[in-house]
Design an enzyme around this catalytic site. Sequence first.
Site, PDB file in Angstrom:
ATOM      1  CG  ASP A  67      -9.120  -6.313  -6.576  1.00 57.64           C
ATOM      2  OD1 ASP A  67      -8.562  -7.204  -7.237  1.00 57.64           O
ATOM      3  OD2 ASP A  67      -8.533  -5.653  -5.711  1.00 57.64           O
ATOM      4  CG  ASP A 136      -4.176   3.510   0.431  1.00 58.89           C
ATOM      5  OD1 ASP A 136      -4.148   2.263   0.419  1.00 58.89           O
ATOM      6  OD2 ASP A 136      -4.827   4.166  -0.405  1.00 58.89           O
ATOM      7  CG  HIS A 138      -5.839  -0.322  -0.856  1.00 52.89           C
ATOM      8  ND1 HIS A 138      -5.149   0.692  -1.478  1.00 52.89           N
ATOM      9  CD2 HIS A 138      -5.613  -1.426  -1.604  1.00 52.89           C
ATOM     10  CE1 HIS A 138      -4.536   0.213  -2.545  1.00 52.89           C
ATOM     11  NE2 HIS A 138      -4.798  -1.086  -2.640  1.00 52.89           N
ATOM     12  CD  GLU A 143      -7.748   3.214  -2.995  1.00 52.80           C
ATOM     13  OE1 GLU A 143      -7.011   2.934  -2.030  1.00 52.80           O
ATOM     14  OE2 GLU A 143      -7.311   3.459  -4.133  1.00 52.80           O
TER      15      GLU A 143
HETATM   16  C1  GLP Z   1      -3.809  -3.369  -5.642  1.00 56.35           C
HETATM   17  C2  GLP Z   1      -4.659  -4.602  -5.417  1.00 56.35           C
HETATM   18  C3  GLP Z   1      -4.489  -5.112  -3.985  1.00 56.35           C
HETATM   19  C4  GLP Z   1      -3.008  -5.276  -3.672  1.00 56.35           C
HETATM   20  C5  GLP Z   1      -2.322  -3.942  -3.806  1.00 56.35           C
HETATM   21  C6  GLP Z   1      -0.832  -4.005  -3.494  1.00 56.35           C
HETATM   22  O1  GLP Z   1      -4.388  -2.257  -5.067  1.00 56.35           O
HETATM   23  N1  GLP Z   1      -6.037  -4.355  -5.668  1.00 56.35           N
HETATM   24  O2  GLP Z   1      -5.173  -6.339  -3.851  1.00 56.35           O
HETATM   25  O3  GLP Z   1      -2.852  -5.774  -2.363  1.00 56.35           O
HETATM   26  O4  GLP Z   1      -2.476  -3.503  -5.162  1.00 56.35           O
HETATM   27  O5  GLP Z   1      -0.154  -4.548  -4.565  1.00 56.35           O
HETATM   28  P1  GLP Z   1       1.363  -5.010  -4.561  1.00 56.35           P
HETATM   29  O6  GLP Z   1       1.357  -6.365  -3.957  1.00 56.35           O
HETATM   30  O7  GLP Z   1       1.757  -5.029  -5.995  1.00 56.35           O
HETATM   31  O8  GLP Z   1       2.104  -4.023  -3.751  1.00 56.35           O
END
Ligand code: GLP
Length: 245
Positions: A67, A136, A138, A143
């Site tokens: 992404d 959440d 995702h 989302e």
């Molecule tokens: C963002 C990214 C996800 C990731 C999420 C959790 O939303 N787009 O790919 O899994 O954050 O991030 P973290 O690993 O920093 O908790």
Amino acid sequence: MKIFIKKTYEELSKEAAEIVKKAIQAKPNLVLGLASGGTPQGCYQELSRMHKEEGLDFSQVICFSLDEYLELSFNDPNSYYHFYRENLLNHINIQFRNIHFPDGLVDNPTEFSAEYDKKIKEAGGIDLQLLGIGRDGHLGFNEPGTPLDARTHLAKLTNQTIEDNARFFGKKEYVPKFVITIGPQTIFEVKKILLLASGGNKADAVAKFIEGSITPQITASILQKHPDTIVILDEAAASKLKGKY
Ligand code: GLP
């Protein structure tokens, strides 16, 4: 889904890097899906070390990013492109032409998304996708409410995700509201998935996606049907699971 619970984040990261290493050794031109966020950073560090100290060869590896934020250029320190360069790509011998990213400055994100999906198919599909998970539930930036059959698309972030990611931007107001993300269906088509989750703030999402029903409200729940998914958790992230793993 195969679920492994490790005592610490360090152990989780090392185990994840071992899996990636074995996949590259088995297929030197592996198509590798990269995930952003804090969780895979330890795995990227270990992969960088494996390249430097053990000669793990990325010269034929092809990578696709999961992404990207809209409106951020590749050079913006908060773009995921910049994140991957800092955390992995600058430290390994991957070839620039083998690195694929959604372009945050693209004129027509919808057209671009369809092209991105096509590019993945032309590369033979993603062999191994690294994933984290949002609080959440995702995946990528899919989302709650994203149709599970959605492919790469333009998406709007929820307030919670904006708040969670504000730590990288310094201020909530600076976090872009729109992103391009690979869709749940695009993720589902990946041959092998490696999802990592660490910390007590992920425990609810982890319990829901593994033990709850399959629902667009928790996009990670689609992985329950995926034929080859490995989930590596630390004890804190696994603390709300009811089953024995
Ligand atoms: C963002 C990214 C996800 C990731 C999420 C959790 O939303 N787009 O790919 O899994 O954050 O991030 P973290 O690993 O920093 O908790």
